[in-house]
Design a protein around this motif. Structure first.
Motif, short mmCIF file in Angstrom:
data_model
loop_
_atom_site.label_atom_id
_atom_site.label_comp_id
_atom_site.label_asym_id
_atom_site.label_seq_id
_atom_site.Cartn_x
_atom_site.Cartn_y
_atom_site.Cartn_z
N LEU A 76 0.71 3.71 -3.24
CA LEU A 76 0.47 5.16 -2.81
C LEU A 76 2.25 6.09 -3.80
CD1 LEU A 76 -0.62 5.04 0.98
CD2 LEU A 76 -1.57 5.70 -1.53
N ARG A 77 3.04 5.61 -3.17
CA ARG A 77 3.99 6.29 -4.03
C ARG A 77 4.10 6.74 -5.62
NH1 ARG A 77 7.21 10.66 -3.90
NH2 ARG A 77 9.27 10.26 -4.87
N LEU A 78 4.43 5.43 -6.14
CA LEU A 78 3.61 5.04 -7.07
C LEU A 78 2.65 6.19 -7.86
CD1 LEU A 78 4.61 3.97 -10.17
CD2 LEU A 78 3.20 2.02 -9.42
N GLN A 79 1.83 5.55 -7.48
CA GLN A 79 0.71 6.68 -7.84
C GLN A 79 0.96 8.36 -7.76
OE1 GLN A 79 -2.67 7.98 -4.92
NE2 GLN A 79 -3.70 7.68 -6.51
N GLU A 80 1.83 8.52 -6.78
CA GLU A 80 2.24 10.23 -6.45
C GLU A 80 2.66 10.62 -7.92
OE1 GLU A 80 4.07 12.89 -3.57
OE2 GLU A 80 4.52 10.73 -2.87
N LEU A 81 4.16 9.46 -8.32
CA LEU A 81 5.38 9.82 -9.55
C LEU A 81 3.82 10.07 -10.53
CD1 LEU A 81 7.43 7.68 -8.09
CD2 LEU A 81 7.63 10.04 -8.22
N LEU A 98 0.56 -1.28 0.36
CA LEU A 98 -0.18 -0.13 0.09
C LEU A 98 0.59 1.33 -0.46
CD1 LEU A 98 -2.54 1.59 -0.30
CD2 LEU A 98 -2.43 1.14 2.83
N ALA A 99 1.77 0.84 0.88
CA ALA A 99 2.59 2.67 0.98
C ALA A 99 3.63 2.64 -0.51
CB ALA A 99 4.12 1.94 1.88
N PHE A 100 3.90 1.78 -1.07
CA PHE A 100 4.36 1.84 -2.51
C PHE A 100 3.11 2.61 -3.22
CE2 PHE A 100 6.13 -0.17 -6.59
CZ PHE A 100 7.48 0.08 -6.90
N ASP A 112 11.98 4.25 -3.07
CA ASP A 112 11.55 5.99 -3.98
C ASP A 112 12.24 4.93 -5.66
OD1 ASP A 112 10.36 6.87 -2.55
OD2 ASP A 112 12.02 7.90 -1.58
N ARG A 113 13.31 4.48 -4.92
CA ARG A 113 13.87 3.77 -6.54
C ARG A 113 13.40 3.05 -7.32
NH1 ARG A 113 18.58 2.32 -4.48
NH2 ARG A 113 18.10 0.05 -4.69
N THR A 114 12.83 2.72 -6.86
CA THR A 114 12.26 1.60 -7.39
C THR A 114 10.83 1.26 -7.93
OG1 THR A 114 13.26 -0.52 -6.15
CG2 THR A 114 11.11 -0.99 -7.05
#
Length: 409
Positions: free
Chosen positions: A214-219, A210-212, A388-390
């Motif tokens: 949300l970060r992918l969505q943001e990017l 879920l955390a990952f 973040d890198r992934t």
């Protein structure tokens, strides 16, 4: 005859097959009434806000920037509203301090957000009604500079902005009055009663993915190229069927399911990308797919068995073949971006019979970020730099995939 032509032909035939009214009855059909706005709510964070408007059915929307005081007004084409609390304060801190809903005209309901600082719409999209939930307009709002906000106000004042008055919807239609972006649906695996895999320290797969996600969505949203929706944004349980149907109902251009599994052999590690195939690449792939698909069996869900006419089966088969080609293209694009900086499994583009990859009309891939049974993968998944890198690599891969589709046109 190209595959794209066959797909379009298939969709046209299925649409025709679904029409049973005689021609004169269709001609006499009255225009549908304007929908009702059911509810509106605002959530705020330190650097973003979100407006969600529940709708009786999908409809057109637009937004304008207003000053003195600074506000954002979001209009939907609707004849009525029944919002329980049409106005109120939101939070002491955040981009939005208050909101109000009003019937701005006979065919327009406006939600006005009072801003605490200059802000702008980052993305806005409509989700169709789904599993008892109404259709929804989702508007994400982020900070803007004073200059950006002033420019938006002036543009809207001159009539070049996206206002309902300036861009009307055809009678009976539901087209959006702004340019449509590709919709990417991100599916954080598991959730709720289904925790997924777990580390020896008790860290759960459902929380990691879920955390990952949300970060992918943001990017992806920051790229400005996509509308991005998540199947879940909190610790909610969804059946596998619901995840697939959400992407299909909203005509997603790409569905990407995020996981971090485990296996009885702790030396197995690395990221991989799956597309759907009834024949798993190897024994491990079949085990992983069976474990994921068993989730719904545990929850008491049985996949419905339906029979379609032969002609529809043939047309659907053509669609499935095209979706598998596009899914493989997406998987290759993502792996190509992951290779320079992320440990991958041998032959990282793999096939397995994951239920969430079954949509016949949506390109779909499943990303295994790593294994929670491997110490090195666990260490990576716990590092924000690695995550973040992934996520950045996957976002680049998604962009590359859509670039390749444009090149084929």
């Amino acid at each position: 005859m190209t595959t794209q032509f066959l797909i379009r032909f298939a969709c046209a035939v299925m649409a025709i097959v679904g029409l049973h009214l005689p021609a004169q009855a269709q001609d006499a059909a009255p225009l549908p009434p304007l929908p009702n706005v059911i509810d509106a709510r605002v959530t705020v964070g330190a650097d973003r806000a979100r407006l969600v408007v529940d709708l009786a059915e999908r409809t057109a929307f637009s937004f304008v920037s207003l000053d003195d005081p600074q506000r954002l007004a979001i209009d939907v084409r609707a004849g009525t509203f029944s919002v329980p609390e049409p106005q109120g304060e939101v939070a002491e801190e955040g981009l939005v301090s208050a909101y109000a809903v009003e019937q701005a005209s006979a065919d327009r309901v406006r939600t006005t957000l009072t801003l605490t600082a200059p802000a702008q719409v980052q993305q806005a999209y409509v989700l169709d009604a789904f599993e008892g939930q109404p259709a929804r307009l989702v508007v994400d709002i982020i900070p803007a500079t004073a200059e950006e906000f002033t420019a938006n106000v002036e543009k809207d004042r001159l009539g070049s902005g996206t206002s309902v008055a300036a861009v009307s919807t055809p009678a009976g239609g539901s087209e959006l009055p702004i340019d449509s972006k590709p919709l990417v649906v991100i599916d954080p695996g598991h959730g709720g009663i289904d925790s997924g895999a777990e580390t020896p320290e008790g860290i759960k797969e459902k929380d990691i993915v879920l955390a990952f996600s949300l970060r992918l969505q943001e990017l992806l949203v920051e790229s400005g190229r996509f509308d991005v929706a998540l199947t879940r944004q909190d610790d909610t349980y969804l059946r596998l069927e619901e995840r697939v149907e959400l992407a299909r109902v909203n005509k997603a251009n790409l569905f990407i399911s995020i996981h971090a599994d485990s296996f009885q052999q702790p030396e197995i590690r690395g990221a991989s990308i799956y597309t759907r195939d009834e024949n798993a690449t190897d024994v491990l792939d079949k085990v992983l797919a069976d474990n994921e698909n068993a989730t719904d069996v545990i929850a008491g869900f049985a996949m419905p068995q339906t029979m379609a006419p032969e002609v529809v089966d043939i047309l659907l088969d053509l669609m499935r073949r095209e979706m598998r080609v596009q899914s493989f293209m997406a998987a290759q694009s993502i792996v190509h971006q992951l290779e320079p900086s992320v440990a991958l499994r041998r032959f990282p583009v793999r096939q397995a019979d994951f239920f969430v990859l079954q949509a016949p009309d949506v390109p779909s891939v499943l990303v295994e970020l790593g294994f929670l049974s491997n110490a090195s993968d666990i260490a990576n998944l716990m590092q924000s730099d690695w995550r973040d890198r992934t996520a950045e690599a996957i976002a680049r891969g998604i962009s590359t995939y859509f670039d390749s589709l444009e090149d084929e046109l």
